[in-house]
Enzyme design. Structure first.
Site, mmCIF file in Angstrom:
data_model
loop_
_atom_site.group_PDB
_atom_site.id
_atom_site.type_symbol
_atom_site.label_atom_id
_atom_site.label_comp_id
_atom_site.label_asym_id
_atom_site.label_seq_id
_atom_site.Cartn_x
_atom_site.Cartn_y
_atom_site.Cartn_z
ATOM 1 N N GLU A 64 33.582 42.412 38.704
ATOM 2 C CA GLU A 64 33.063 43.015 39.939
ATOM 3 C C GLU A 64 31.672 42.499 40.261
ATOM 4 O O GLU A 64 31.312 42.318 41.428
ATOM 5 C CB GLU A 64 33.034 44.543 39.799
ATOM 6 N N GLU A 65 30.885 42.246 39.213
ATOM 7 C CA GLU A 65 29.489 41.861 39.413
ATOM 8 C C GLU A 65 29.315 40.421 39.885
ATOM 9 O O GLU A 65 28.218 40.036 40.294
ATOM 10 C CB GLU A 65 28.707 42.061 38.108
ATOM 11 N N ASP B 228 26.118 51.503 35.424
ATOM 12 C CA ASP B 228 26.938 50.617 36.247
ATOM 13 C C ASP B 228 27.819 49.735 35.382
ATOM 14 O O ASP B 228 27.383 48.704 34.900
ATOM 15 C CB ASP B 228 26.009 49.781 37.129
#
Length: 442
Positions: free
Chosen positions: A192-193, A160
């Protein structure tokens, strides 16, 4: 006789198969397995396997670089050079550090396209940030007989989402090598996280035209090599309670904020399990039930002090309905339990909550799945309202979400290589489809 018997036995000894010139654990001489090979030799064999593959070596390069959210600059620079060296025109999109962080380092989105094609019709996109902590990249041979596809790559970001980044790049390069006129673009975003500010930045930029110049978006996240037909929506909730501090020996002189918030949290915890008719959050056949996760609880100063404050943060994964509808259900539940107490405050801090996201799955050759996690997809506003044919959005990638973010994050060589084939199928379908008509982009 004993010596002859031994020779005869060795001559028919079964030997595990050797793939791509490598073998796990044992040295092979003729048809005879001798002593186990040493760890140094095994490590050299595994490193050669990676070095001989453009895909695996790119994946290793970017995974070895720490890129926790808000510290993505170093891996971004490496990707900039890699893409420029291979003929792409590459632009930086500087993205300010997220609010509440102490980072002052430059970090940026990467926007890349073939020379002379600044408005590509097909965009492959993923993210280059990871969750903390950084875990060192490592290679692990499979148990038993050596199988190249089962070599496991471990470390933060190996799944990821640097697996998607590497596979998307290699798939794009292969297509451009066979046809340099294919209108392919690459977008790799930051953060994004931690809220998606990288994709929001791209969405708000002049590159996101109205109407869009692109007709296909291929998002990369760990999907177990399945094509995803949708994912749940997302809503963040914070609940705060105010009390009155006092000595714990005389609690009637104060009011416990923790005691006030506990029954509310108990009610929140069950909202996804009860019907809408009795005050619960909605469910759907496609996404199942809405889930509620009480992620953090804070409160009090010491065990001998009646707590003056208490708070909780909650993540709600929506299976149906809109964020606005869910907010109303939550407010009503809190009001019912607290009796409308003014000591309780409910907030929805996410500036961009979103409902369940339905995606396209009209390309043959894939298994189909639905996922519960969130992505950057809803953070990219697509201005295709006036178009007869809408922009296609696909979600696909190597690796499983079940190990992402964990200490055992890892992926097999086989899955990483299969992802290149999967992205290639999606690109081929997009090229074949194209625009049904010309669209004028302002």
């Amino acid at each position: 006789m004993k010596l002859q018997y031994l020779v005869a036995l060795l001559s028919v000894q079964a030997v595990p198969p050797v793939t791509a010139g490598y073998i796990h654990q044992y040295a092979l001489v003729g048809s005879v397995i001798r002593q186990p090979i040493d760890q140094k030799t095994q490590r050299e064999n595994l490193n050669k396997l990676v070095s001989d593959s453009p895909l695996l070596s790119l994946h290793r390069t970017i995974c070895e670089i720490e890129s926790v959210s808000n510290r993505e600059g170093a891996v971004g620079e490496v990707l900039l050079k890699y893409l420029r060296d291979r003929g792409f025109t590459v632009e930086k999109q500087i993205v300010p550090a997220d609010r509440g962080t102490n980072s002052t380092a430059e970090r940026f989105n990467i926007w890349a396209y073939p020379k002379g094609c600044p408005r590509p019709k097909i965009i492959l996109t993923s993210h280059i940030d990871t969750v903390p902590p950084h875990i060192k990249y490592s290679l692990h041979a499979p148990d038993g007989d050596f199988d190249r596809a089962k070599v496991r790559i471990m470390g933060r970001g190996t799944v990821d989402a640097k697996a998607s980044v590497a596979a998307q790049i290699i798939a794009a390069l292969k297509h451009l090598k066979s046809n340099k006129d294919i209108p392919l673009g690459l977008l790799f975003v930051v953060s994004e996280e931690v809220g998606g500010s990288g994709m929001v930045h791209f969405s708000n930029s002049e590159l996101n035209t109205n109407p869009p110049f692109f007709h296909t978006l291929i998002f990369g996240e760990p999907t177990d090599l399945t094509l995803v037909d949708g994912h749940k929506g997302n809503l963040r909730v914070t609940i705060e309670a105010k009390g009155v501090a006092a000595h714990s020996g005389y609690p009637w002189l104060g009011r416990s904020a923790i005691s006030e918030i506990l029954p509310i949290l108990a009610r929140m915890d069950e909202l996804g399990d009860i019907p809408v008719e009795t005050g619960g959050l909605p469910s759907s056949e496609k996404y199942g039930r809405t889930t509620v996760n009480i992620g953090t609880i804070k409160g009090g100063a010491a065990d001998n002090v009646v707590p003056e404050t208490a708070s909780a943060s909650i993540a709600v994964r929506l299976a149906a309905g809109t964020p606005e509808e869910a907010e109303e259900i939550i407010r009503r539940a809190v009001h019912d339990v607290s009796g409308g107490s003014t000591n309780i405050t409910v907030n929805f801090p996410d500036s961009m909550p979103y409902p369940p996201i339905d995606l396209d799955v009209d390309v043959e050759g894939f298994d189909i799945s639905t996922v519960n996690y969130g992505t950057d997809i809803p953070k990219l506003e697509i201005h295709d309202e006036e178009l007869e044919v809408k922009v296609k959005r696909y979600l696909y990638g190597p690796g499983t979400i079940f190990v992402a973010h964990g200490a055992e994050e890892g992926i097999t060589v086989g899955d990483l290589e299969k992802a290149v084939e999967g992205y290639s199928k999606l690109i081929d379908a997009a090229v074949k489809r194209g625009w049904p008509r010309e669209v004028v982009v302002n």
